[in-house]
Design an enzyme around this catalytic site. Structure first.
Site, PDB file in Angstrom:
ATOM      1  CG  ASN A  39      38.112  -5.485   8.299  1.00  0.00           C
ATOM      2  OD1 ASN A  39      38.768  -4.475   8.081  1.00  0.00           O
ATOM      3  ND2 ASN A  39      37.318  -6.022   7.392  1.00  0.00           N
ATOM      4  N   GLY A  57      35.246  -3.349  11.919  1.00  0.00           N
ATOM      5  CA  GLY A  57      34.321  -3.938  10.951  1.00  0.00           C
ATOM      6  C   GLY A  57      34.440  -5.444  10.812  1.00  0.00           C
ATOM      7  CG  HIS A  78      38.367 -18.538  11.725  1.00  0.00           C
ATOM      8  ND1 HIS A  78      38.144 -19.896  11.915  1.00  0.00           N
ATOM      9  CD2 HIS A  78      39.567 -18.434  11.100  1.00  0.00           C
ATOM     10  CE1 HIS A  78      39.175 -20.583  11.429  1.00  0.00           C
ATOM     11  NE2 HIS A  78      40.056 -19.704  10.916  1.00  0.00           N
ATOM     12  CG  HIS A  87      38.976 -13.185   7.825  1.00  0.00           C
ATOM     13  ND1 HIS A  87      38.297 -13.204   9.020  1.00  0.00           N
ATOM     14  CD2 HIS A  87      38.473 -12.138   7.125  1.00  0.00           C
ATOM     15  CE1 HIS A  87      37.421 -12.211   9.045  1.00  0.00           C
ATOM     16  NE2 HIS A  87      37.504 -11.546   7.900  1.00  0.00           N
ATOM     17  CG  HIS A 109      39.480  -8.813   4.003  1.00  0.00           C
ATOM     18  ND1 HIS A 109      38.244  -9.063   3.473  1.00  0.00           N
ATOM     19  CD2 HIS A 109      39.312  -8.784   5.346  1.00  0.00           C
ATOM     20  CE1 HIS A 109      37.361  -9.176   4.456  1.00  0.00           C
ATOM     21  NE2 HIS A 109      37.977  -9.006   5.602  1.00  0.00           N
TER      22      HIS A 109
HETATM   23  P1  5GP Z   1      35.281  -9.294   8.058  1.00  0.00           P
HETATM   24  O1  5GP Z   1      34.165  -8.315   7.899  1.00  0.00           O
HETATM   25  O2  5GP Z   1      35.037 -10.194   9.267  1.00  0.00           O
HETATM   26  O3  5GP Z   1      36.643  -8.714   8.032  1.00  0.00           O
HETATM   27  O4  5GP Z   1      35.207 -10.188   6.767  1.00  0.00           O
HETATM   28  C1  5GP Z   1      34.350 -11.259   6.601  1.00  0.00           C
HETATM   29  C2  5GP Z   1      34.247 -11.491   5.128  1.00  0.00           C
HETATM   30  O5  5GP Z   1      33.759 -12.805   4.926  1.00  0.00           O
HETATM   31  C3  5GP Z   1      33.280 -10.536   4.416  1.00  0.00           C
HETATM   32  O6  5GP Z   1      33.981  -9.830   3.396  1.00  0.00           O
HETATM   33  C4  5GP Z   1      32.202 -11.460   3.857  1.00  0.00           C
HETATM   34  O7  5GP Z   1      31.757 -11.061   2.587  1.00  0.00           O
HETATM   35  C5  5GP Z   1      32.902 -12.813   3.823  1.00  0.00           C
HETATM   36  N1  5GP Z   1      32.042 -13.952   4.017  1.00  0.00           N
HETATM   37  C6  5GP Z   1      31.075 -14.099   4.968  1.00  0.00           C
HETATM   38  N2  5GP Z   1      30.495 -15.310   4.850  1.00  0.00           N
HETATM   39  C7  5GP Z   1      31.104 -15.930   3.806  1.00  0.00           C
HETATM   40  C8  5GP Z   1      30.922 -17.215   3.189  1.00  0.00           C
HETATM   41  O8  5GP Z   1      30.102 -18.034   3.581  1.00  0.00           O
HETATM   42  N3  5GP Z   1      31.735 -17.502   2.153  1.00  0.00           N
HETATM   43  C9  5GP Z   1      32.678 -16.636   1.675  1.00  0.00           C
HETATM   44  N4  5GP Z   1      33.404 -17.029   0.653  1.00  0.00           N
HETATM   45  N5  5GP Z   1      32.868 -15.419   2.233  1.00  0.00           N
HETATM   46  C10 5GP Z   1      32.095 -15.081   3.275  1.00  0.00           C
HETATM   47 ZN    ZN Z   2      36.774 -20.780  13.090  1.00  0.00          ZN
END
Ligand code: 5GP
Ligand code: ZN
Length: 111
Positions: A86, A92, A97, A99, A101
């Site tokens: 994302n 979204g 940082h 990452h 999925h």
């Molecule tokens: P993004 O929305 O930035 O692509 O994805 C962030 C993801 O990190 C989300 O799916 C959310 O559920 C996950 N996430 C947020 N905080 C934490 C955390 O403290 N631990 C873990 N394991 N996942 C997290």
């Molecule tokens: Zn970081």
């Protein structure tokens, strides 16, 4: 990076369900899984956005993709999985940082 939740997870300051780790990345279970299996592949070097791509960051991502290709069966993803990054507000992205999925463990719905 201060106040980055994933940097804190990497540093062990916040607990996580870690399923893989080496010197360059970790793979953890997402805390709010959006599929039966939902992992996050997180490079240990902090960078926020896919759009910051340069040679070093491309190397990091290449390593992530190669590692995923090496371990996906160990993660229960042998029947297929979805890879998502994302990017930015409209994409979204909630954690700044980069990452990757990995979603699987079941047949996923289409877009
Ligand atoms: P993004 O929305 O930035 O692509 O994805 C962030 C993801 O990190 C989300 O799916 C959310 O559920 C996950 N996430 C947020 N905080 C934490 C955390 O403290 N631990 C873990 N394991 N996942 C997290
Ligand atoms: Zn970081």
């Amino acid at each position: 990076m201060e106040n980055c939740i994933f940097c804190k997870i990497i540093a062990g300051q916040i607990p996580s369900a870690k399923v893989y780790e080496d010197d360059k990345l970790i793979v953890i279970k997402d805390i709010e899984p959006k599929a039966k299996l939902h992992y996050l592949c997180i490079p240990k070097t902090h960078f926020a956005y896919f759009t910051e791509m340069d040679d070093d960051k491309a190397e990091t991502l290449k390593y992530c993709f190669q590692t995923i290709a090496n371990i996906y069966k160990d993660l229960g993803l042998e029947d297929g999985y979805r890879v998502i990054i994302n990017q930015g507000e409209n994409g979204g992205q909630t954690v700044k940082h980069l990452h990757i999925h990995l979603l699987g463990g079941e047949v996923l719905g289409g877009f």
